[in-house]
Write a protein that holds these residues in place. Sequence first.
Motif, short mmCIF file in Angstrom:
data_model
loop_
_atom_site.label_atom_id
_atom_site.label_comp_id
_atom_site.label_asym_id
_atom_site.label_seq_id
_atom_site.Cartn_x
_atom_site.Cartn_y
_atom_site.Cartn_z
N SER A 167 0.83 -1.21 0.00
CA SER A 167 0.00 0.00 0.00
C SER A 167 0.87 1.26 0.00
O SER A 167 0.51 2.28 -0.58
N LYS A 168 2.04 1.17 0.62
CA LYS A 168 2.94 2.32 0.66
C LYS A 168 3.50 2.65 -0.72
O LYS A 168 3.47 3.80 -1.17
N THR A 169 4.00 1.61 -1.41
CA THR A 169 4.56 1.87 -2.75
C THR A 169 3.45 2.18 -3.75
O THR A 169 3.68 2.92 -4.72
N THR A 170 2.26 1.64 -3.52
CA THR A 170 1.13 1.98 -4.37
C THR A 170 0.81 3.47 -4.25
O THR A 170 0.57 4.15 -5.26
N ALA A 171 0.84 3.99 -3.02
CA ALA A 171 0.60 5.42 -2.81
C ALA A 171 1.63 6.25 -3.55
O ALA A 171 1.30 7.27 -4.18
N GLN A 172 2.88 5.82 -3.49
CA GLN A 172 3.94 6.55 -4.18
C GLN A 172 3.74 6.52 -5.70
O GLN A 172 3.90 7.56 -6.37
N ARG A 173 3.36 5.38 -6.23
CA ARG A 173 3.15 5.26 -7.67
C ARG A 173 1.98 6.10 -8.15
O ARG A 173 2.00 6.66 -9.25
N LEU A 174 0.94 6.19 -7.32
CA LEU A 174 -0.26 6.93 -7.72
C LEU A 174 -0.21 8.40 -7.32
O LEU A 174 -1.09 9.17 -7.71
N GLY A 175 0.79 8.76 -6.53
CA GLY A 175 0.92 10.16 -6.11
C GLY A 175 -0.14 10.59 -5.12
O GLY A 175 -0.60 11.74 -5.16
N VAL A 176 -0.55 9.66 -4.26
CA VAL A 176 -1.55 9.98 -3.23
C VAL A 176 -0.98 9.56 -1.87
O VAL A 176 0.08 8.94 -1.78
N SER A 177 -1.69 9.91 -0.82
CA SER A 177 -1.21 9.57 0.52
C SER A 177 -1.45 8.09 0.83
O SER A 177 -2.33 7.44 0.25
N HIS A 178 -0.64 7.59 1.76
CA HIS A 178 -0.80 6.21 2.22
C HIS A 178 -2.20 6.01 2.82
O HIS A 178 -2.84 4.97 2.62
N ARG A 179 -2.68 7.02 3.54
CA ARG A 179 -4.00 6.93 4.16
C ARG A 179 -5.10 6.80 3.09
O ARG A 179 -6.07 6.05 3.27
N THR A 180 -4.94 7.52 2.00
CA THR A 180 -5.91 7.43 0.91
C THR A 180 -5.99 6.02 0.34
O THR A 180 -7.06 5.48 0.09
N VAL A 181 -4.82 5.42 0.14
CA VAL A 181 -4.79 4.04 -0.38
C VAL A 181 -5.45 3.08 0.60
O VAL A 181 -6.23 2.21 0.21
N GLU A 182 -5.15 3.22 1.89
CA GLU A 182 -5.75 2.34 2.89
C GLU A 182 -7.27 2.51 2.92
O GLU A 182 -8.01 1.52 3.08
N HIS A 183 -7.71 3.73 2.78
CA HIS A 183 -9.15 3.99 2.74
C HIS A 183 -9.79 3.32 1.51
O HIS A 183 -10.86 2.71 1.61
N GLN A 184 -9.12 3.41 0.37
CA GLN A 184 -9.63 2.79 -0.85
C GLN A 184 -9.62 1.26 -0.74
O GLN A 184 -10.54 0.59 -1.22
N ILE A 185 -8.60 0.72 -0.09
CA ILE A 185 -8.54 -0.74 0.09
C ILE A 185 -9.71 -1.21 0.95
O ILE A 185 -10.32 -2.26 0.67
N ALA A 186 -10.03 -0.45 1.98
CA ALA A 186 -11.18 -0.81 2.82
C ALA A 186 -12.47 -0.81 2.00
O ALA A 186 -13.31 -1.71 2.15
N ALA A 187 -12.61 0.17 1.11
CA ALA A 187 -13.79 0.23 0.26
C ALA A 187 -13.82 -0.94 -0.74
O ALA A 187 -14.87 -1.51 -1.01
N ILE A 188 -12.64 -1.28 -1.27
CA ILE A 188 -12.54 -2.41 -2.21
C ILE A 188 -12.97 -3.71 -1.54
O ILE A 188 -13.74 -4.49 -2.10
N LYS A 189 -12.45 -3.95 -0.34
CA LYS A 189 -12.79 -5.19 0.36
C LYS A 189 -14.28 -5.30 0.61
O LYS A 189 -14.87 -6.38 0.50
N LYS A 190 -14.90 -4.18 0.93
CA LYS A 190 -16.34 -4.18 1.17
C LYS A 190 -17.11 -4.48 -0.11
O LYS A 190 -18.04 -5.28 -0.13
N LYS A 191 -16.70 -3.84 -1.21
CA LYS A 191 -17.39 -4.05 -2.48
C LYS A 191 -17.25 -5.48 -3.00
O LYS A 191 -18.19 -6.03 -3.58
N LEU A 192 -16.07 -6.06 -2.78
CA LEU A 192 -15.80 -7.40 -3.31
C LEU A 192 -16.05 -8.50 -2.29
O LEU A 192 -15.80 -9.67 -2.57
N ASP A 193 -16.52 -8.12 -1.12
CA ASP A 193 -16.78 -9.08 -0.05
C ASP A 193 -15.53 -9.93 0.20
O ASP A 193 -15.57 -11.16 0.25
N ALA A 194 -14.40 -9.25 0.35
CA ALA A 194 -13.11 -9.91 0.55
C ALA A 194 -12.61 -9.68 1.98
O ALA A 194 -12.75 -8.59 2.53
#
Length: 211
Positions: A167-194
Amino acid sequence: MNSIQLFQHAFEQWQSRKPAGREQVYAFCRELEADCIAGTNLYVVDMRPDDPFAFGPDVLVQNVDMQASPGTFRQYPDQEFIGKDVVPFYQEIKQTGRESMLRMKSRIQGHFVVYDRIMLPMKDDGSNRWALSMTKTRVLVPPLVNLRSLTDRQQDILTLAAEGHSSKTTAQRLGVSHRTVEHQIAAIKKKLDAKNITEAVAKFVGNSLSL
């Protein structure tokens, strides 16, 4: 024994014993039942009809439930799978009398499945009228109905996670904060029931693969 050993054992026994006729075919196949490890399915297929879609599979062992218990192939609910990855191979072994051992990638009733398969034709009255079919599932990804609910950013995150990025290197690649990526991952898991990002990636990749 693993799937390679099991398939090799079945092949060697088939070569040496040459079972023929319904009684010998079923006796031969039932001897293999106890060796069917987790993820392994075992079938006897009646190839007596002229129409291959009228061939009838009889399930002896079903460790992976793919709802494969119809009277004939024509009655199976996923006819695209049957026509592409099943019937042509039974036609070939019936015509040639030769075995078939392959690593398959199929989409079966919406599931993405990678599996090893051995098919052994057997004779009755001099013709190839029966077959043993054994499959060992390696990857099984369930159908995903809500992939379209993912935003472009969330799909980018899953793509990078599939490539091995944290998630840290993903944030760097996308040019967003680490917190933003973690927030998006939480949303992804909910949407995909993962339960976790690994399961989410598996569902995403499995659904995205083009076969």
